[in-house]
Write a protein that holds these residues in place. Sequence first.
Motif, PDB file in Angstrom:
ATOM      1  N   ARG A 149      -0.855  10.081  -3.225  1.00  0.00           N
ATOM      2  CA  ARG A 149      -1.463  11.225  -2.529  1.00  0.00           C
ATOM      3  C   ARG A 149      -2.955  10.986  -2.312  1.00  0.00           C
ATOM      4  O   ARG A 149      -3.500  11.290  -1.244  1.00  0.00           O
ATOM      5  CB  ARG A 149      -1.243  12.516  -3.322  1.00  0.00           C
ATOM      6  CG  ARG A 149       0.175  13.051  -3.274  1.00  0.00           C
ATOM      7  CD  ARG A 149       0.248  14.459  -3.830  1.00  0.00           C
ATOM      8  NE  ARG A 149       1.616  14.961  -3.883  1.00  0.00           N
ATOM      9  CZ  ARG A 149       2.287  15.455  -2.847  1.00  0.00           C
ATOM     10  NH1 ARG A 149       1.694  15.508  -1.656  1.00  0.00           N
ATOM     11  NH2 ARG A 149       3.528  15.899  -2.981  1.00  0.00           N
ATOM     12  N   HIS A 152      -3.321   8.461   0.470  1.00  0.00           N
ATOM     13  CA  HIS A 152      -3.053   9.059   1.780  1.00  0.00           C
ATOM     14  C   HIS A 152      -4.211   9.937   2.230  1.00  0.00           C
ATOM     15  O   HIS A 152      -4.628   9.885   3.400  1.00  0.00           O
ATOM     16  CB  HIS A 152      -1.761   9.880   1.728  1.00  0.00           C
ATOM     17  CG  HIS A 152      -1.465  10.600   3.007  1.00  0.00           C
ATOM     18  ND1 HIS A 152      -1.762  11.944   3.184  1.00  0.00           N
ATOM     19  CD2 HIS A 152      -0.939  10.169   4.183  1.00  0.00           C
ATOM     20  CE1 HIS A 152      -1.411  12.290   4.417  1.00  0.00           C
ATOM     21  NE2 HIS A 152      -0.907  11.253   5.031  1.00  0.00           N
ATOM     22  N   THR A 153      -4.749  10.729   1.323  1.00  0.00           N
ATOM     23  CA  THR A 153      -5.878  11.595   1.664  1.00  0.00           C
ATOM     24  C   THR A 153      -7.068  10.778   2.125  1.00  0.00           C
ATOM     25  O   THR A 153      -7.725  11.100   3.126  1.00  0.00           O
ATOM     26  CB  THR A 153      -6.272  12.466   0.455  1.00  0.00           C
ATOM     27  OG1 THR A 153      -5.160  13.295   0.093  1.00  0.00           O
ATOM     28  CG2 THR A 153      -7.467  13.343   0.778  1.00  0.00           C
ATOM     29  N   GLU A 164       1.126   8.029   7.915  1.00  0.00           N
ATOM     30  CA  GLU A 164       2.128   9.096   7.957  1.00  0.00           C
ATOM     31  C   GLU A 164       2.661   9.316   6.550  1.00  0.00           C
ATOM     32  O   GLU A 164       3.051   8.372   5.873  1.00  0.00           O
ATOM     33  CB  GLU A 164       3.264   8.696   8.905  1.00  0.00           C
ATOM     34  CG  GLU A 164       4.385   9.709   8.996  1.00  0.00           C
ATOM     35  CD  GLU A 164       5.511   9.252   9.910  1.00  0.00           C
ATOM     36  OE1 GLU A 164       6.619   9.807   9.822  1.00  0.00           O
ATOM     37  OE2 GLU A 164       5.274   8.314  10.715  1.00  0.00           O
ATOM     38  N   TRP A 165       2.660  10.578   6.108  1.00  0.00           N
ATOM     39  CA  TRP A 165       3.199  10.911   4.793  1.00  0.00           C
ATOM     40  C   TRP A 165       4.692  11.157   4.920  1.00  0.00           C
ATOM     41  O   TRP A 165       5.152  11.886   5.797  1.00  0.00           O
ATOM     42  CB  TRP A 165       2.515  12.151   4.217  1.00  0.00           C
ATOM     43  CG  TRP A 165       3.063  12.579   2.888  1.00  0.00           C
ATOM     44  CD1 TRP A 165       4.009  13.512   2.635  1.00  0.00           C
ATOM     45  CD2 TRP A 165       2.687  12.042   1.614  1.00  0.00           C
ATOM     46  NE1 TRP A 165       4.255  13.609   1.289  1.00  0.00           N
ATOM     47  CE2 TRP A 165       3.455  12.727   0.636  1.00  0.00           C
ATOM     48  CE3 TRP A 165       1.778  11.077   1.207  1.00  0.00           C
ATOM     49  CZ2 TRP A 165       3.337  12.443  -0.725  1.00  0.00           C
ATOM     50  CZ3 TRP A 165       1.659  10.798  -0.151  1.00  0.00           C
ATOM     51  CH2 TRP A 165       2.422  11.479  -1.100  1.00  0.00           C
ATOM     52  N   ASP A 167       8.016  12.461   2.706  1.00  0.00           N
ATOM     53  CA  ASP A 167       8.517  13.025   1.457  1.00  0.00           C
ATOM     54  C   ASP A 167       9.653  12.159   0.937  1.00  0.00           C
ATOM     55  O   ASP A 167      10.063  11.175   1.574  1.00  0.00           O
ATOM     56  CB  ASP A 167       8.949  14.482   1.636  1.00  0.00           C
ATOM     57  CG  ASP A 167      10.097  14.661   2.630  1.00  0.00           C
ATOM     58  OD1 ASP A 167      10.839  13.683   2.891  1.00  0.00           O
ATOM     59  OD2 ASP A 167      10.252  15.774   3.151  1.00  0.00           O
ATOM     60  N   ALA A 182       7.969   9.523  -2.878  1.00  0.00           N
ATOM     61  CA  ALA A 182       7.341   9.716  -1.568  1.00  0.00           C
ATOM     62  C   ALA A 182       6.922   8.336  -1.073  1.00  0.00           C
ATOM     63  O   ALA A 182       7.045   7.334  -1.786  1.00  0.00           O
ATOM     64  CB  ALA A 182       6.135  10.642  -1.652  1.00  0.00           C
ATOM     65  N   VAL A 184       4.032   6.328   1.970  1.00  0.00           N
ATOM     66  CA  VAL A 184       3.063   6.358   3.067  1.00  0.00           C
ATOM     67  C   VAL A 184       3.420   5.214   4.005  1.00  0.00           C
ATOM     68  O   VAL A 184       3.703   4.096   3.557  1.00  0.00           O
ATOM     69  CB  VAL A 184       1.621   6.203   2.536  1.00  0.00           C
ATOM     70  CG1 VAL A 184       0.656   5.898   3.665  1.00  0.00           C
ATOM     71  CG2 VAL A 184       1.182   7.472   1.809  1.00  0.00           C
TER      72      VAL A 184
END
Length: 480
Positions: A149, A152-153, A164-165, A167, A182, A184
């Motif tokens: 996370r 990605h941020t 692109e994230w 799930d 998850a 990325v």
Amino acid sequence: MVNGEVSFWWHRLGGARQRQPRPALPSSSSSPALECDVAIVGAGYTGLWTAYYLKRADPSLRVVVLEQAFAGYGASGRNGGWLTNEITGGVERYLATHGQAALDTFQQAMNETVAEVVRVTAAEGIDADVHLGGEHTVARGPAQLARLRELHTSMAARPGTDVEWLDAESAFARIGVAGTSAAVWHPHCARINPAKLVSGLADAVERLGVEIFEGTRVVSVAPGLARTLVDGVPGEVRARVVVRATEGFTADLAGYRREWLPMNSSMVATAPLPPQVWDAIGWDGRATLGDAAHVYMYAQRTADDRIALGGRGVPYTWGSSTARTTAGGVTPTRTVEGLRRVLEEFFPVLRSLTPDGRAPLEHAWSGVLAVPRDWQASVGLERAADGTALAWAGGYVGTGVTATNLAGRTLRDLVLGERTPLTELPWVGHRVRRWEPEPLRWLAVHGLYATYRMADAAEARGRTRTSPLAVLAGKVAGNH
């Protein structure tokens, strides 16, 4: 299972030993020094891309490439085949030292470099199994999920990353990694066959008139001078510019033992997998695959439907020696079995393919990559008072398939004395302190990776946050 023979990639090309060797540099006690405009030490990606772009820019140049084994013997013929846009060394440092605009320009240059390599392979007729499927980084468990996370941020806040994230459900649908939390994904990555690329590139530069001398060991470099050794006989190559493009073998040059650390990495390749296995795994987009572990893995779905997967075995040998790992690429059994376990953990369906319930491996190999003390790659050129120069590029820390092309184009501009947007990129001219002497170097590297493995083990048992020991290890290593 074949263990060694340089790499699976070379084995698929008929074996490196079966190829027709190029001649060595003529050498005898009475031979005069060879003279040229540019002498490049190392016939891997960096050296060959530099030669390619120099001859394209100025066909009149006499460009000579000196290689101790054969073109593509090192990391260029052994790597995981990721042509990706990653900036080696971490974007936070470049942001702190050069600012947002310079970082964004660097990222755009890396994106364009992925496209440039794809373009050149097509233009030169190099069949390197190129497939532009993007890069898929998976998290397994809560601690890896938290790190992913954060990644990605950070990436999503910068232009040109196009991340692109995904799930857990969406990620698993693309590549069925067991335990997926998850993932990325970004589009700026292509899968390649490394040996096909480097051998095709060597042929391309020869068509341009570049001379490649194999079986020619360079023992020292200086502005305008490369000292060689062929069959025990010393020789010299004199040039206006000498380019050091030795990457993981830099420690073998006189005076460079502590410049960059030769880090070992190992890979395995499965047998070709049947359609029912691919139905279970997916991986239809053929993105490259990595994970968010501290001791991370990297993998690709090959053109002939195998899984080629890599990771760390014994990370470093005493005294920065490259001989043990590079001699044929033979990999210790414990490393092979460790990589097999990763395969089985990620894709349990592989156990169903053999009577003994183990993933079917057909090849294992190893090689070295170069790690600077601050884990940042660099390109540069320094001129001597007499007008000669010594240039260099490397320290890619495993992300060199793309970076070598950008380095080669940058070296072209530096050698020709041109100031261009490439010569203004943040990695140009970067210098860093050398690695510590032994035994500190050996103890530190092995201790750091032992700490990373303990942190990964704790996370696999359910730890929800990154271990403080892993954070400390990253700071001590210099890569955070």
